[in-house]
Design a protein around this motif. Structure first.
Motif, mmCIF file in Angstrom:
data_model
loop_
_atom_site.group_PDB
_atom_site.id
_atom_site.type_symbol
_atom_site.label_atom_id
_atom_site.label_comp_id
_atom_site.label_asym_id
_atom_site.label_seq_id
_atom_site.Cartn_x
_atom_site.Cartn_y
_atom_site.Cartn_z
ATOM 1 N N ALA A 1 21.762 2.065 12.518
ATOM 2 C CA ALA A 1 22.839 1.212 12.017
ATOM 3 C C ALA A 1 23.286 0.221 13.088
ATOM 4 C CB ALA A 1 24.021 2.068 11.558
ATOM 5 N N THR A 2 23.339 0.671 14.326
ATOM 6 C CA THR A 2 23.728 -0.213 15.419
ATOM 7 C C THR A 2 22.688 -1.299 15.642
ATOM 8 O OG1 THR A 2 25.017 1.508 16.533
ATOM 9 C CG2 THR A 2 24.237 -0.329 17.891
ATOM 10 N N ALA A 3 21.410 -0.904 15.601
ATOM 11 C CA ALA A 3 20.334 -1.862 15.861
ATOM 12 C C ALA A 3 20.043 -2.752 14.672
ATOM 13 C CB ALA A 3 19.074 -1.109 16.263
ATOM 14 N N GLY A 4 20.305 -2.253 13.455
ATOM 15 C CA GLY A 4 19.944 -3.007 12.264
ATOM 16 C C GLY A 4 18.473 -2.881 11.928
ATOM 17 N N HIS A 5 17.816 -1.820 12.454
ATOM 18 C CA HIS A 5 16.385 -1.612 12.226
ATOM 19 C C HIS A 5 16.116 -0.129 11.973
ATOM 20 C CE1 HIS A 5 15.417 -5.728 13.331
ATOM 21 N NE2 HIS A 5 16.204 -5.589 14.375
ATOM 22 N N HIS A 6 15.030 0.128 11.273
ATOM 23 C CA HIS A 6 14.707 1.490 10.848
ATOM 24 C C HIS A 6 14.188 2.337 12.008
ATOM 25 C CE1 HIS A 6 15.162 0.694 6.520
ATOM 26 N NE2 HIS A 6 14.726 -0.518 6.814
ATOM 27 N N PHE A 7 14.523 3.627 11.940
ATOM 28 C CA PHE A 7 14.020 4.630 12.886
ATOM 29 C C PHE A 7 14.201 4.177 14.336
ATOM 30 C CE2 PHE A 7 11.449 4.989 8.969
ATOM 31 C CZ PHE A 7 11.858 6.246 8.570
ATOM 32 N N ALA A 8 15.428 3.761 14.651
ATOM 33 C CA ALA A 8 15.702 3.196 15.979
ATOM 34 C C ALA A 8 16.193 4.222 16.984
ATOM 35 C CB ALA A 8 16.724 2.061 15.853
ATOM 36 N N GLU B 1 0.827 -1.198 0.000
ATOM 37 C CA GLU B 1 0.000 0.000 0.000
ATOM 38 C C GLU B 1 0.868 1.257 0.000
ATOM 39 O OE1 GLU B 1 -3.775 0.570 0.491
ATOM 40 O OE2 GLU B 1 -3.314 -1.110 -0.848
ATOM 41 N N VAL B 2 1.878 1.270 0.856
ATOM 42 C CA VAL B 2 2.681 2.476 1.027
ATOM 43 C C VAL B 2 4.095 2.091 1.427
ATOM 44 C CG1 VAL B 2 1.913 2.709 3.443
ATOM 45 C CG2 VAL B 2 2.839 4.704 2.252
ATOM 46 N N VAL B 3 5.063 2.862 0.949
ATOM 47 C CA VAL B 3 6.459 2.717 1.354
ATOM 48 C C VAL B 3 6.925 4.065 1.889
ATOM 49 C CG1 VAL B 3 8.837 2.347 0.593
ATOM 50 C CG2 VAL B 3 7.006 0.849 -0.248
ATOM 51 N N PHE B 4 7.421 4.075 3.125
ATOM 52 C CA PHE B 4 8.002 5.268 3.725
ATOM 53 C C PHE B 4 9.502 5.273 3.446
ATOM 54 C CE2 PHE B 4 4.068 4.769 5.992
ATOM 55 C CZ PHE B 4 3.647 6.072 6.238
ATOM 56 N N VAL B 5 10.020 6.439 3.085
ATOM 57 C CA VAL B 5 11.425 6.554 2.691
ATOM 58 C C VAL B 5 12.124 7.572 3.591
ATOM 59 C CG1 VAL B 5 13.049 7.062 0.844
ATOM 60 C CG2 VAL B 5 10.849 5.988 0.311
ATOM 61 N N GLY B 6 13.119 7.092 4.336
ATOM 62 C CA GLY B 6 13.947 7.979 5.128
ATOM 63 C C GLY B 6 15.166 8.430 4.352
ATOM 64 N N LEU B 7 15.953 9.296 4.956
ATOM 65 C CA LEU B 7 17.154 9.809 4.297
ATOM 66 C C LEU B 7 18.236 8.741 4.239
ATOM 67 C CD1 LEU B 7 18.559 12.342 3.093
ATOM 68 C CD2 LEU B 7 19.427 12.789 5.393
ATOM 69 N N ASN B 8 18.695 8.300 5.408
ATOM 70 C CA ASN B 8 19.698 7.245 5.516
ATOM 71 C C ASN B 8 19.759 6.808 6.973
ATOM 72 O OD1 ASN B 8 21.184 9.571 6.531
ATOM 73 N ND2 ASN B 8 23.039 8.353 6.280
ATOM 74 N N PRO B 9 20.357 5.662 7.271
ATOM 75 C CA PRO B 9 20.414 5.222 8.667
ATOM 76 C C PRO B 9 21.313 6.126 9.515
ATOM 77 C CG PRO B 9 20.843 3.397 7.151
ATOM 78 C CD PRO B 9 20.934 4.667 6.359
ATOM 79 N N GLY B 10 20.848 6.472 10.686
ATOM 80 C CA GLY B 10 21.698 7.143 11.662
ATOM 81 C C GLY B 10 22.419 6.113 12.510
ATOM 82 N N ARG B 11 23.149 6.605 13.478
ATOM 83 C CA ARG B 11 23.950 5.702 14.293
ATOM 84 C C ARG B 11 23.095 4.671 15.019
ATOM 85 N NH1 ARG B 11 29.065 7.316 18.083
ATOM 86 N NH2 ARG B 11 29.567 5.209 18.787
ATOM 87 N N ALA B 12 21.996 5.101 15.607
ATOM 88 C CA ALA B 12 21.159 4.165 16.373
ATOM 89 C C ALA B 12 20.587 3.081 15.473
ATOM 90 C CB ALA B 12 20.044 4.915 17.081
ATOM 91 N N PRO C 1 21.794 4.103 1.554
ATOM 92 C CA PRO C 1 21.945 3.029 2.538
ATOM 93 C C PRO C 1 23.068 3.259 3.535
ATOM 94 C CG PRO C 1 22.830 2.353 0.409
ATOM 95 C CD PRO C 1 22.177 3.685 0.193
ATOM 96 N N ARG C 2 24.005 4.152 3.211
ATOM 97 C CA ARG C 2 25.173 4.357 4.066
ATOM 98 C C ARG C 2 24.790 5.065 5.352
ATOM 99 N NH1 ARG C 2 29.383 8.267 4.626
ATOM 100 N NH2 ARG C 2 28.360 9.665 3.134
ATOM 101 N N ALA C 3 25.294 4.574 6.470
ATOM 102 C CA ALA C 3 25.011 5.184 7.766
ATOM 103 C C ALA C 3 25.933 6.373 8.016
ATOM 104 C CB ALA C 3 25.181 4.156 8.881
ATOM 105 N N THR C 4 25.369 7.452 8.552
ATOM 106 C CA THR C 4 26.159 8.630 8.914
ATOM 107 C C THR C 4 25.593 9.234 10.193
ATOM 108 O OG1 THR C 4 24.788 10.220 7.696
ATOM 109 C CG2 THR C 4 26.593 9.166 6.478
#
Length: 443
Positions: free
Chosen positions: A297-304, A284-295, A344-347
């Motif tokens: 990237a550490t967790a391996g999950h979105h918007f952590a 139905e819908v796909v939400f798109v963020g900018l890129n993974p932040g530190r949290a 996809p790159r974390a910053t």
């Protein structure tokens, strides 16, 4: 590098061959079942041959065997052992003679905690009184002689490990290896590679009855270079490549819970981590963020991030029936919701991303949306939208549903970034999420 069907012990397959003939160790072409059949074959051989030794039962573990001390002594004759300053040796009973020998020979010993529940234990030979090497090498006593070291101290400059000794249940003459079936030796080796160690030689000490004709080899499997038995040394010249790192895309939340050292490694190497997309065709819908932040990237999950508002907004706008935790992001697919990022790159933040990288990410995102075909794509941030739509970096963008379609048949919607640092009031962000939800219900 991560687990697959061979990572968990399998119930015996009554239809699998269990003899010594051409079919031994083979089970209907399933690699996991083939390995399990080989384990059963080896356990039976050791029992019937009187070669098994305490602890019993031998099933489900790296089996101890008569002659383990002689195998260790034969390892001592090898040049790769003599020149090694430090060894990483598994904590199982059959390799106890190797661990004791290494300490007696003035070598530093690194011993992973069982099932990788914690850090590696480092025992320096100077900390072990003469005559107590075997005691210090015992799993139950080792902590009194060494100390657990954080991952930073396992980097090659701090821990110049020269040789890896692993246990095995079954092994072939060309270096294919089957352990207990849980993959910890594979993880331990991959962890060292993640920390910067070069490819290290791998030795196993086994009884001759543990040699089998063949074993399937999975990409994450750790092959061995030398097999040492009480009476022989076999140089495998193995054709099988060793793990070059952790296969993070296959590491599950259960793995991270069971092996906290993996979470510690992710935190240490967060800038090298990516977060897997949560996508499926026809959402139905796909939400798109900018890129993974530190949290994330550490967790391996979105918007952590602890203060990220995405999960609250998603629930309050009616996309999901409750507030999900970041580690539950795969559940979004149940409700027709997906998540991905432009880059996809974390910053640490947006300032670390150049426009060229964003534009390239936008082109890749358009191709991704053309492949998955969601009804609506929600771009979380105006810069995210500009990259997706192929606009100039200063182009005017309004919130809400856009008049154009960058991918034919996929409508696009712009909403603010859900980060707590955003200056857009929460009420406005929620209104826009609700507006996107209303469009889906009405179209």
């Amino acid at each position: 590098m991560a687990k697959d069907g061979d990572r968990r012990p399998l119930a015996p397959d009554p239809g699998a061959p269990d003899g010594d003939g051409p079919g031994a160790g083979k089970a209907a072409g399933d690699p996991a079942q083939e390995k399990e059949a080989a384990r059963r074959l080896v356990y039976r051989r050791l029992r019937e041959g009187g070669a098994a030794r305490f602890p019993f039962p031998i099933e489900g573990r790296i089996p101890n065997f008569k002659g383990a001390e002689r195998a260790a002594a034969r390892l001592r004759e090898l040049e790769l052992y003599r020149r090694a300053r430090a060894l990483k040796v598994n904590p199982d009973t059959p390799q106890l003679p190797v661990r004791a020998m290494a300490l007696a020979d003035g070598k530093t010993l690194y011993m992973p905690t069982p099932r990788l529940r914690g850090a590696f234990l480092r025992i320096r030979p100077e900390d072990v009184p003469r005559g107590e090497e075997r005691r210090a090498a015992q799993l139950s006593k080792a902590a009194a002689y060494g100390r657990f070291v954080p991952l930073e101290e396992l980097a090659p400059e701090a821990a110049p490990i020269d040789l890896v000794v692993v246990g095995a249940v079954a092994v072939t003459r060309d270096g294919a290896r089957a352990g207990k079936g849980e993959g910890y030796a594979d993880y331990e080796y991959a962890l060292l590679r993640e920390l910067g160690h070069p490819e290290l030689p791998v030795v196993t000490t086994v009884h001759p009855l543990q040699l089998v004709d063949r074993l399937p080899v999975d990409p994450h499997d750790l092959s061995v270079d030398v097999i040492v038995t009480p009476d022989a040394v076999i140089e495998t010249r193995t054709p099988y490549p060793k793990p070059r790192g952790i296969r993070w895309d296959a590491v599950t939340e259960d793995d991270l819970e069971a092996m906290p050292v993996l979470r510690e490694l992710r935190a240490l190497r967060w800038e090298r981590m990516t977060v897997p997309d949560v996508l499926a065709p026809g959402l139905e819908v796909v939400f798109v963020g900018l890129n993974p932040g530190r949290a994330s990237a550490t967790a391996g999950h979105h918007f952590a991030g602890p203060n990220n508002l995405f999960w609250r907004l998603l629930h309050e706008a009616g996309f999901v029936p409750r507030v999900l935790r970041p580690e539950e992001d795969r559940l979004l697919l149940r409700w027709g919701v997906g998540v991905t990022n432009v880059v996809p790159r974390a910053t640490r933040g947006e300032a670390d991303l150049g426009w060229d990288e964003l534009a390239a990410g936008g082109a890749a995102l358009r191709a991704k949306m053309a492949r998955y075909r969601p009804r609506l794509v929600v771009l979380l941030g105006k810069q995210v939208y500009r990259a997706y739509a192929g606009l100039a970096r200063t182009a005017r963008v309004d919130w809400g549903l856009q008049p154009r379609e960058s991918v034919a048949g996929v409508r696009e919607f712009v909403a603010p970034n859900p980060s707590s640092r955003s200056t857009v009031p929460y009420a406005e962000r929620l209104r826009l999420f609700e507006e996107a939800r209303a469009w889906l219900r009405g179209n």
